[in-house]
Design a protein around this motif. Structure first.
Motif, PDB file in Angstrom:
ATOM      1  N   SER A 122       0.830  -1.215   0.000  1.00 48.89           N
ATOM      2  CA  SER A 122       0.000   0.000   0.000  1.00 48.89           C
ATOM      3  C   SER A 122       0.856   1.252   0.000  1.00 48.89           C
ATOM      4  CB  SER A 122      -0.906   0.016   1.236  1.00 48.89           C
ATOM      5  OG  SER A 122      -0.130   0.187   2.413  1.00 48.89           O
ATOM      6  N   PHE A 123       2.155   1.087   0.308  1.00 46.02           N
ATOM      7  CA  PHE A 123       3.112   2.178   0.443  1.00 46.02           C
ATOM      8  C   PHE A 123       2.829   3.050   1.660  1.00 46.02           C
ATOM      9  CE2 PHE A 123       2.639   1.466  -4.255  1.00 46.02           C
ATOM     10  CZ  PHE A 123       3.674   0.551  -4.323  1.00 46.02           C
ATOM     11  N   GLU A 124       1.900   2.591   2.507  1.00 45.14           N
ATOM     12  CA  GLU A 124       1.674   3.195   3.816  1.00 45.14           C
ATOM     13  C   GLU A 124       2.569   2.459   4.821  1.00 45.14           C
ATOM     14  OE1 GLU A 124      -0.061   5.788   3.926  1.00 45.14           O
ATOM     15  OE2 GLU A 124      -1.817   5.676   2.623  1.00 45.14           O
ATOM     16  N   ILE A 125       2.683   2.990   6.028  1.00 43.80           N
ATOM     17  CA  ILE A 125       3.469   2.335   7.061  1.00 43.80           C
ATOM     18  C   ILE A 125       2.672   1.167   7.646  1.00 43.80           C
ATOM     19  CG2 ILE A 125       4.640   2.608   9.270  1.00 43.80           C
ATOM     20  CD1 ILE A 125       6.008   4.205   7.121  1.00 43.80           C
ATOM     21  N   VAL A 207       5.450  15.287  -6.136  1.00 41.34           N
ATOM     22  CA  VAL A 207       4.402  15.317  -7.164  1.00 41.34           C
ATOM     23  C   VAL A 207       3.905  13.901  -7.426  1.00 41.34           C
ATOM     24  CG1 VAL A 207       3.811  15.914  -9.534  1.00 41.34           C
ATOM     25  CG2 VAL A 207       5.397  17.359  -8.239  1.00 41.34           C
ATOM     26  N   HIS A 208       2.623  13.667  -7.167  1.00 38.75           N
ATOM     27  CA  HIS A 208       2.035  12.339  -7.333  1.00 38.75           C
ATOM     28  C   HIS A 208       1.140  12.303  -8.567  1.00 38.75           C
ATOM     29  CE1 HIS A 208       3.012  12.457  -2.978  1.00 38.75           C
ATOM     30  NE2 HIS A 208       3.386  11.204  -3.218  1.00 38.75           N
ATOM     31  N   GLU A 209       1.278  11.245  -9.326  1.00 38.40           N
ATOM     32  CA  GLU A 209       0.495  11.065 -10.551  1.00 38.40           C
ATOM     33  C   GLU A 209      -0.841  10.401 -10.216  1.00 38.40           C
ATOM     34  OE1 GLU A 209       0.703   8.337 -14.595  1.00 38.40           O
ATOM     35  OE2 GLU A 209       2.553   8.787 -13.502  1.00 38.40           O
ATOM     36  N   PRO A 210      -1.959  11.062 -10.464  1.00 38.33           N
ATOM     37  CA  PRO A 210      -3.272  10.487 -10.142  1.00 38.33           C
ATOM     38  C   PRO A 210      -3.465   9.122 -10.814  1.00 38.33           C
ATOM     39  CG  PRO A 210      -3.497  12.802 -10.709  1.00 38.33           C
ATOM     40  CD  PRO A 210      -2.089  12.407 -11.058  1.00 38.33           C
ATOM     41  N   GLY A 211      -3.897   8.144 -10.034  1.00 39.91           N
ATOM     42  CA  GLY A 211      -4.173   6.816 -10.573  1.00 39.91           C
ATOM     43  C   GLY A 211      -2.972   5.919 -10.745  1.00 39.91           C
ATOM     44  N   ALA A 212      -1.763   6.424 -10.484  1.00 37.87           N
ATOM     45  CA  ALA A 212      -0.558   5.618 -10.684  1.00 37.87           C
ATOM     46  C   ALA A 212      -0.464   4.491  -9.649  1.00 37.87           C
ATOM     47  CB  ALA A 212       0.683   6.500 -10.604  1.00 37.87           C
ATOM     48  N   TRP A 214       2.032   3.445  -8.082  1.00 32.00           N
ATOM     49  CA  TRP A 214       2.974   3.717  -6.995  1.00 32.00           C
ATOM     50  C   TRP A 214       2.467   4.772  -6.015  1.00 32.00           C
ATOM     51  CZ3 TRP A 214       4.585   8.775  -6.911  1.00 32.00           C
ATOM     52  CH2 TRP A 214       4.484   9.508  -8.105  1.00 32.00           C
ATOM     53  N   VAL A 215       1.266   5.279  -6.273  1.00 32.51           N
ATOM     54  CA  VAL A 215       0.685   6.311  -5.413  1.00 32.51           C
ATOM     55  C   VAL A 215      -0.347   5.670  -4.482  1.00 32.51           C
ATOM     56  CG1 VAL A 215      -0.629   8.466  -5.341  1.00 32.51           C
ATOM     57  CG2 VAL A 215       1.037   8.074  -7.178  1.00 32.51           C
ATOM     58  N   PRO A 216      -0.268   5.934  -3.171  1.00 37.69           N
ATOM     59  CA  PRO A 216      -1.242   5.372  -2.226  1.00 37.69           C
ATOM     60  C   PRO A 216      -2.672   5.772  -2.561  1.00 37.69           C
ATOM     61  CG  PRO A 216       0.620   6.340  -1.058  1.00 37.69           C
ATOM     62  CD  PRO A 216       0.751   6.763  -2.489  1.00 37.69           C
ATOM     63  N   ALA A 217      -3.614   4.910  -2.213  1.00 36.32           N
ATOM     64  CA  ALA A 217      -5.028   5.205  -2.455  1.00 36.32           C
ATOM     65  C   ALA A 217      -5.418   6.514  -1.784  1.00 36.32           C
ATOM     66  CB  ALA A 217      -5.894   4.059  -1.937  1.00 36.32           C
ATOM     67  N   ARG A 218      -4.836   6.786  -0.629  1.00 30.17           N
ATOM     68  CA  ARG A 218      -5.127   8.013   0.121  1.00 30.17           C
ATOM     69  C   ARG A 218      -4.811   9.267  -0.673  1.00 30.17           C
ATOM     70  NH1 ARG A 218      -1.230  10.502   2.856  1.00 30.17           N
ATOM     71  NH2 ARG A 218       0.033   8.614   2.931  1.00 30.17           N
ATOM     72  N   SER A 222      -3.664   4.141  -7.423  1.00 26.77           N
ATOM     73  CA  SER A 222      -4.330   2.849  -7.560  1.00 26.77           C
ATOM     74  C   SER A 222      -3.730   1.761  -6.680  1.00 26.77           C
ATOM     75  CB  SER A 222      -4.299   2.397  -9.021  1.00 26.77           C
ATOM     76  OG  SER A 222      -2.952   2.293  -9.479  1.00 26.77           O
ATOM     77  N   ALA A 223      -2.797   2.137  -5.792  1.00 24.79           N
ATOM     78  CA  ALA A 223      -2.254   1.152  -4.858  1.00 24.79           C
ATOM     79  C   ALA A 223      -3.361   0.692  -3.912  1.00 24.79           C
ATOM     80  CB  ALA A 223      -1.112   1.765  -4.045  1.00 24.79           C
ATOM     81  N   PRO A 224      -3.288  -0.550  -3.436  1.00 25.06           N
ATOM     82  CA  PRO A 224      -4.310  -1.014  -2.492  1.00 25.06           C
ATOM     83  C   PRO A 224      -4.232  -0.245  -1.181  1.00 25.06           C
ATOM     84  CG  PRO A 224      -2.485  -2.574  -2.607  1.00 25.06           C
ATOM     85  CD  PRO A 224      -2.268  -1.574  -3.713  1.00 25.06           C
TER      86      PRO A 224
END
Length: 247
Positions: A122-125, A207-212, A214-218, A222-224
């Motif tokens: 999820s790329f979260e802690i 800078v985060h790409e919407p829907g990517a 590697w970007v957290p859902a938060r 599209s990461a879980p």
């Protein structure tokens, strides 16, 4: 000077330059110039450990990472890991690696650990294991938290590696030392909350790409979610256990 570690770092920096990786490092003044410390790192990708060592070069120090035994058993990576004096972790005999790490800390080494134990899909802690806290308490050394953001874009679980020239920005933030205190459960909770705050901090300027992937859902990616990722990890662990039983 370390006869193997020093040239390996030079090689790694050359590879980073060829990849066009753009590092932003803050807080490296928190790496102690001498004495032992547990270096606690979040885990989002397979290359995390190569980036985590960069802040330690400010005071010209080296990190001894704890890594799974399979890496040491490999005919290519094994000799390199041993030459760099990293610490093998045999999950069937974890006490040995734990005691080795404590002795290294008491001897004044920096020991790198992943409190999450595995890559966070999820790329979260994720939830933390207590090993980092217990080692710090037993050795009487501080914990230095490090958060890396962007490493998951290079190579992470479930996605193709991107080891070419990607010009990927990678942020590395080193937090203030956390003095050891008991009980270990409370120290672990403090470490986790600190690293969660650090993660939010480095993400603000990224800078985060919407829907990517590697970007957290938060953050609109599209990461879980953390809950979904935990379920995926549990399913994978159950599948591995079933295969071992069949064997």
């Amino acid at each position: 000077m370390e006869p193997v570690y020093f040239p390996i770092i030079g090689l790694a920096r050359t590879v980073f330059a060829l990849q066009g990786l753009k590092f932003t490092v803050t807080g490296d003044e928190h790496i102690p110039a001498e004495g032992g410390a547990v270096i606690a790192i979040n885990h989002t990708g397979y290359m995390d450990f190569t980036y985590a060592g960069l802040p330690a070069r400010t005071p010209k120090r080296y990190i001894r990472f704890m890594a799974k035994q399979e890496v040491f058993d490999n005919s290519i990576s094994g000799p390199i890991m041993r030459a760099l004096k990293h610490i093998p972790v045999d999950r069937s005999a974890g006490a040995d690696s734990y005691h080795e790490a404590v002795q290294r800390l008491k001897a004044g080494e920096l020991v790198g650990v992943y409190p999450e134990a595995t890559i966070s899909r999820s790329f979260e802690i994720k939830d933390f294991k207590s090993g980092a806290a217990r080692m710090a308490i037993e050795a009487g050394v501080p914990i230095i938290p490090i958060v890396i953001w962007g490493a998951q874009r290079v190579w992470t679980k479930g996605h193709p590696k991107r080891l070419g020239r990607t010009n990927t920005p990678i942020s590395i933030k080193v937090g203030e030392p956390i003095a050891p205190f008991e009980p270990a459960a409370e120290l672990t909770a403090t470490l986790r909350s600190t690293m969660q705050e650090m993660l939010l901090d480095v993400q603000r300027d990224y800078v985060h790409e919407p829907g990517a992937y590697w970007v957290p859902a938060r953050l609109g990616g599209s990461a879980p979610t953390l809950e979904e990722a935990n379920a995926m990890d549990a399913a994978e662990a159950a599948e591995k256990a079933a295969r071992r039983t069949q064997q």
